[in-house]
Scaffold this active site. Structure first.
Site, mmCIF file in Angstrom:
data_model
loop_
_atom_site.group_PDB
_atom_site.id
_atom_site.type_symbol
_atom_site.label_atom_id
_atom_site.label_comp_id
_atom_site.label_asym_id
_atom_site.label_seq_id
_atom_site.Cartn_x
_atom_site.Cartn_y
_atom_site.Cartn_z
ATOM 1 N N ARG A 1 0.803 -1.223 0.000
ATOM 2 C CA ARG A 1 0.000 0.000 0.000
ATOM 3 C C ARG A 1 0.832 1.268 0.000
ATOM 4 O O ARG A 1 0.382 2.320 -0.431
ATOM 5 C CB ARG A 1 -0.926 0.014 1.234
ATOM 6 C CG ARG A 1 -2.092 -0.917 1.110
ATOM 7 C CD ARG A 1 -2.752 -1.100 2.442
ATOM 8 N NE ARG A 1 -1.785 -1.606 3.428
ATOM 9 C CZ ARG A 1 -2.084 -1.943 4.668
ATOM 10 N NH1 ARG A 1 -3.315 -1.823 5.101
ATOM 11 N NH2 ARG A 1 -1.164 -2.392 5.497
ATOM 12 N N LYS B 1 4.233 -20.363 4.663
ATOM 13 C CA LYS B 1 3.682 -20.857 5.920
ATOM 14 C C LYS B 1 3.303 -19.653 6.780
ATOM 15 O O LYS B 1 3.891 -18.591 6.593
ATOM 16 C CB LYS B 1 4.676 -21.770 6.630
ATOM 17 C CG LYS B 1 5.799 -21.029 7.351
ATOM 18 C CD LYS B 1 6.444 -21.877 8.402
ATOM 19 C CE LYS B 1 7.111 -20.989 9.415
ATOM 20 N NZ LYS B 1 7.820 -21.538 10.477
ATOM 21 N N HIS C 1 10.569 -23.292 3.639
ATOM 22 C CA HIS C 1 11.955 -22.984 3.267
ATOM 23 C C HIS C 1 12.956 -24.010 3.789
ATOM 24 O O HIS C 1 14.057 -24.117 3.273
ATOM 25 C CB HIS C 1 12.344 -21.563 3.690
ATOM 26 C CG HIS C 1 12.352 -21.369 5.161
ATOM 27 N ND1 HIS C 1 11.262 -20.914 5.857
ATOM 28 C CD2 HIS C 1 13.310 -21.596 6.078
ATOM 29 C CE1 HIS C 1 11.565 -20.857 7.136
ATOM 30 N NE2 HIS C 1 12.790 -21.266 7.299
ATOM 31 N N LYS D 1 17.000 -26.331 1.874
ATOM 32 C CA LYS D 1 18.392 -26.477 2.308
ATOM 33 C C LYS D 1 18.992 -27.711 1.645
ATOM 34 O O LYS D 1 18.379 -28.779 1.644
ATOM 35 C CB LYS D 1 18.457 -26.654 3.823
ATOM 36 C CG LYS D 1 18.110 -25.396 4.585
ATOM 37 C CD LYS D 1 18.138 -25.693 6.076
ATOM 38 C CE LYS D 1 17.607 -24.543 6.883
ATOM 39 N NZ LYS D 1 18.518 -23.411 6.958
ATOM 40 N N GLU E 1 16.889 -23.701 18.551
ATOM 41 C CA GLU E 1 17.243 -22.327 18.189
ATOM 42 C C GLU E 1 17.720 -21.600 19.451
ATOM 43 O O GLU E 1 17.171 -21.848 20.535
ATOM 44 C CB GLU E 1 16.013 -21.578 17.670
ATOM 45 C CG GLU E 1 15.419 -22.151 16.408
ATOM 46 C CD GLU E 1 14.162 -21.393 16.014
ATOM 47 O OE1 GLU E 1 14.283 -20.460 15.217
ATOM 48 O OE2 GLU E 1 13.089 -21.724 16.525
ATOM 49 N N HIS F 1 8.106 -28.165 9.332
ATOM 50 C CA HIS F 1 9.508 -28.575 9.148
ATOM 51 C C HIS F 1 9.776 -29.973 9.689
ATOM 52 O O HIS F 1 10.378 -30.805 9.030
ATOM 53 C CB HIS F 1 10.460 -27.628 9.876
ATOM 54 C CG HIS F 1 10.256 -26.190 9.560
ATOM 55 N ND1 HIS F 1 9.881 -25.751 8.323
ATOM 56 C CD2 HIS F 1 10.392 -25.088 10.327
ATOM 57 C CE1 HIS F 1 9.787 -24.433 8.337
ATOM 58 N NE2 HIS F 1 10.087 -24.011 9.544
ATOM 59 N N LYS G 1 12.778 -22.750 21.299
ATOM 60 C CA LYS G 1 13.448 -21.451 21.195
ATOM 61 C C LYS G 1 14.284 -21.245 22.449
ATOM 62 O O LYS G 1 14.008 -21.832 23.492
ATOM 63 C CB LYS G 1 12.406 -20.342 21.077
ATOM 64 C CG LYS G 1 11.668 -20.411 19.748
ATOM 65 C CD LYS G 1 11.109 -19.066 19.354
ATOM 66 C CE LYS G 1 10.543 -19.080 17.964
ATOM 67 N NZ LYS G 1 11.546 -19.111 16.890
HETATM 68 N N1 LIG Z 1 9.229 -12.768 8.013
HETATM 69 C C1 LIG Z 1 9.704 -13.980 7.962
HETATM 70 O O1 LIG Z 1 10.859 -14.265 8.267
HETATM 71 C C2 LIG Z 1 8.794 -15.105 7.515
HETATM 72 C C3 LIG Z 1 9.290 -16.416 7.520
HETATM 73 C C4 LIG Z 1 8.474 -17.451 7.058
HETATM 74 C C5 LIG Z 1 7.191 -17.164 6.614
HETATM 75 N N2 LIG Z 1 6.730 -15.876 6.646
HETATM 76 C C6 LIG Z 1 5.361 -15.626 6.157
HETATM 77 O O2 LIG Z 1 5.434 -14.696 5.083
HETATM 78 C C7 LIG Z 1 4.287 -13.865 5.073
HETATM 79 C C8 LIG Z 1 4.708 -12.402 5.155
HETATM 80 O O3 LIG Z 1 5.346 -12.172 6.387
HETATM 81 P P1 LIG Z 1 6.158 -10.830 6.722
HETATM 82 O O4 LIG Z 1 6.841 -11.086 8.012
HETATM 83 O O5 LIG Z 1 6.974 -10.392 5.566
HETATM 84 O O6 LIG Z 1 4.955 -9.802 6.958
HETATM 85 P P2 LIG Z 1 5.033 -8.207 7.070
HETATM 86 O O7 LIG Z 1 6.419 -7.758 7.391
HETATM 87 O O8 LIG Z 1 3.935 -7.795 7.983
HETATM 88 O O9 LIG Z 1 4.698 -7.686 5.588
HETATM 89 C C9 LIG Z 1 3.409 -7.639 5.067
HETATM 90 C C10 LIG Z 1 3.429 -6.989 3.694
HETATM 91 O O10 LIG Z 1 2.092 -6.953 3.198
HETATM 92 C C11 LIG Z 1 1.779 -5.624 2.759
HETATM 93 N N3 LIG Z 1 0.334 -5.408 2.943
HETATM 94 C C12 LIG Z 1 -0.387 -5.567 4.079
HETATM 95 N N4 LIG Z 1 -1.695 -5.280 3.846
HETATM 96 C C13 LIG Z 1 -1.794 -4.947 2.539
HETATM 97 C C14 LIG Z 1 -2.868 -4.553 1.692
HETATM 98 N N5 LIG Z 1 -4.121 -4.438 2.140
HETATM 99 N N6 LIG Z 1 -2.602 -4.275 0.395
HETATM 100 C C15 LIG Z 1 -1.323 -4.391 -0.092
HETATM 101 N N7 LIG Z 1 -0.284 -4.790 0.662
HETATM 102 C C16 LIG Z 1 -0.501 -5.046 1.956
HETATM 103 C C17 LIG Z 1 2.635 -4.734 3.655
HETATM 104 O O11 LIG Z 1 2.897 -3.469 3.089
HETATM 105 P P3 LIG Z 1 1.966 -2.166 3.376
HETATM 106 O O12 LIG Z 1 1.671 -2.166 4.842
HETATM 107 O O13 LIG Z 1 2.793 -1.013 2.893
HETATM 108 O O14 LIG Z 1 0.747 -2.331 2.556
HETATM 109 C C18 LIG Z 1 3.915 -5.552 3.675
HETATM 110 O O15 LIG Z 1 4.645 -5.324 2.488
HETATM 111 C C19 LIG Z 1 3.436 -14.335 6.245
HETATM 112 O O16 LIG Z 1 2.541 -15.315 5.807
HETATM 113 C C20 LIG Z 1 4.456 -14.976 7.174
HETATM 114 O O17 LIG Z 1 3.895 -15.923 8.037
HETATM 115 C C21 LIG Z 1 7.496 -14.841 7.082
#
Ligand SMILES: NC(=O)c1ccc[n+]([C@@H]2O[C@H](COP(=O)([O-])OP(=O)(O)OC[C@H]3O[C@@H](n4cnc5c(N)ncnc54)[C@H](OP(=O)(O)O)[C@@H]3O)[C@@H](O)[C@H]2O)c1
Length: 518
Positions: free
Chosen positions: A71, A177, A207, A211, A245, A269, A369
């Site tokens: 956004r 996930k 992910h 590995k 971890e 995992h 953890k």
């Molecule tokens: N982070 C990790 O290490 C990790 C690891 C494994 C899996 N995951 C999974 O990956 C996914 C993303 O995680 P994340 O940690 O990256 O989340 P995050 O940091 O909260 O990022 C969410 C993204 O979605 C965008 N967004 C939210 N609402 C939106 C809307 N209405 N329209 C357009 N864009 C929108 C946000 O940008 P704006 O707010 O600018 O719109 C942001 O770019 C999740 O399912 C999580 O469980 C994450």
């Protein structure tokens, strides 16, 4: 001439063999990757550094575009700067100016609210524009859902409503996930996905499976005749998996409060690791052959009643302690966590697989953890020889142990007994060690690297299938339900920087074992 029933049955498989998508000659075709959530944590810390890495490795075609969607409002240049800063900060990939400039030309940003239907029309136009600048034949589009699980179904439905799943482009969709919270919600999500896409277009990503050392489990098992002969209940006493971890929940406390250790680690995992360790040899190295064999393992998991859950499963939550010499707070003191939270951060359990190969062999699993050490390891303990030939001096004969270490060092070691020099009839345990890093001079394993390339090429082998996901939830759902309906007696029950609650050790001691990974 008409085909025989057998020819008809196997013809789809024969067709898929015409192209070997794993061959280095098979190149990724020009594509547009739309990253929904292109400014989020996952995109910035993992996806974009990995995309830069595979670009520098020469794996990407000359024509491709990565379109971040979120956004926030910004132009392409501002997005490129943001990504550059994030890659620098993450330290995941070295940033040389030349490589970066070449890569950044392929990066674009589109500001859209994906909860609004009209956004999809404009995203479609943007994709058309990007494809229009490429080879006229290119229609390959990958949608990567790097958004919260709450929003993901909305995006899939938005794509479907706007005819962006099957019709407009050659599409694939990658979903992260957590895949649901339980079997029911996973089935609902699968329904949403398969309403829009065919199973062959869906890439459910874990992910861990990216590995090299995890994939090596299959190569190690099925390319060496010596181990596979012993890989069964006749020769193996027990199997242990430890995924420890040292980190706490970091800045993801609010997410973890909704998840806990079983949803976060065991359902995905750890069960996948068990699937690879325990599966039968697949008919071939095609995605569905491998996924069929893993599924059979999951279907053979012996179910638990409530008493068994209480006896065979251990939950824990870390309290304050010291990790790597630093004082750290307990889980209940973490940001975003309730001060009286009963969410478990540690799991230990004994699983049993009721099939011909594994009946009677316990699979002990431990993950947590804030543990003493960061390590992921699978320990296969073989049975003792039938006789002790060497007298009382050798009463403490150690079993042979095969260790598959996945992180932080990637190695395989096998312990065996030899005669200790000079002393009479003394057995000494020694180790034969193979190190990935030393042998292949690997600097860094990007777990997303292989998965992203596989997705671009259309290889589903390392992605989890609909039925696997639901069966994996079916295994853990009773544990989660039992724990959510019965508060723990004493939380926190282990100090940060230790190997978890004492009950995890007792679980093995009762069966005459102890944890091998230390
Ligand atoms: N982070 C990790 O290490 C990790 C690891 C494994 C899996 N995951 C999974 O990956 C996914 C993303 O995680 P994340 O940690 O990256 O989340 P995050 O940091 O909260 O990022 C969410 C993204 O979605 C965008 N967004 C939210 N609402 C939106 C809307 N209405 N329209 C357009 N864009 C929108 C946000 O940008 P704006 O707010 O600018 O719109 C942001 O770019 C999740 O399912 C999580 O469980 C994450």
């Amino acid at each position: 001439m008409s085909k025989s029933p057998i020819e008809t049955a196997i013809s789809p498989f024969l067709q898929t063999c015409d192209i070997d998508i794993r061959s280095p000659e098979y190149k990724v075709k020009p594509f547009v990757m739309v990253i929904f959530g292109g400014t989020g944590d996952l995109s910035m810390r993992k996806l974009l550094p990995t995309l830069l890495h595979i670009f520098k490795e020469g794996e990407l075609p000359s024509e491709f575009a990565i379109l971040g969607v979120a956004r926030s409002t910004m132009d392409d240049d501002r997005y490129r700067n943001l990504v550059k800063e994030a890659i620098q900060e993450s330290g995941e990939e070295p940033l040389e100016e030349k490589g970066w400039i070449d890569f950044s030309r392929h990066l674009f940003f589109f500001s859209a609210d994906i909860s609004r239907d009209e956004s999809y029309r404009s995203i479609c136009e943007k994709i058309e524009g990007l494809l229009g600048q490429m080879d006229r034949e290119s229609r390959d589009v990958i949608y990567y859902l790097a958004v919260s699980p709450r929003i993901a179904p909305m995006v899939i439905q938005g794509l479907k409503r706007n005819d962006l799943c099957r019709g407009a482009f050659h599409t694939k969709i990658v979903i992260e996930k957590p895949f649901g919270r339980d079997r029911l919600s996973a089935a609902e999500l699968n329904k949403v996905l398969t309403d829009g896409f065919e199973e062959r277009q869906i890439y459910r990503i874990d992910h861990y499976l990216g590995k090299d050392t995890v994939q090596n489990i299959l190569f190690f098992r099925f390319s060496n005749s010596i181990f596979e002969q012993l890989w069964n209940r006749h020769h193996i006493d027990s199997i242990q998996i430890s995924v420890a971890e040292t980190l706490g929940v970091e800045n993801r406390g609010a997410y973890y409060e909704q998840s806990g250790v079983v949803r976060d680690m065991v359902q995905n995992h750890i069960l996948q690791l068990i699937g690879m360790i325990a599966m039968e040899p697949p008919v071939g190295f095609e995605a569905d052959y491998i996924r069929d064999e893993k599924l059979k393992v999951f279907l053979a998991f012996q179910p638990f009643n409530k008493d068994e859950i209480d006896r065979l499963m251990v939950r824990g939550q870390y309290g304050p302690g010291k990790v790597d010499g630093q004082e750290v707070c307990g889980y209940r003191g973490e940001k975003g966590v309730a001060p009286d939270s009963n969410i478990p951060t540690f799991f230990a359990g004994k699983f049993r697989i009721a099939n011909w190969r594994w009946a009677g062999v316990p699979f002990y699993v431990r993950t947590g953890k804030r543990m003493e050490k960061r390590i992921t390891e699978i320990a296969i303990q073989f049975k003792q020889p039938p006789l002790r030939l060497f007298g009382h001096a050798c009463d403490t004969l150690d079993p042979n142990i095969l260790l598959l270490t996945i992180q932080p060092e990637e190695k395989i070691s096998l312990s065996f007994g030899v005669k200790y020099p000079h002393a009479e009839n003394q057995i000494h345990t020694v180790n034969m060690v193979f190190s990935y890093q030393e042998t292949f001079q690997i600097k860094y394993d990007h777990p997303y690297e292989r998965l992203l390339i596989d997705c671009m090429k259309g290889d589903l082998t390392l992605f989890v299938r609909e039925d696997e996901i639901e069966t994996m939830w079916h295994i853990v759902d009773p544990i989660i339900a039992r724990w959510e309906n019965n508060s723990p007696e004493r939380f926190p029950n282990y100090q940060a920087g230790t190997w978890g609650p004492v009950e995890a050790d007792q679980l093995l001691e009762r069966d005459g074992f102890q944890w091998i990974t230390k």
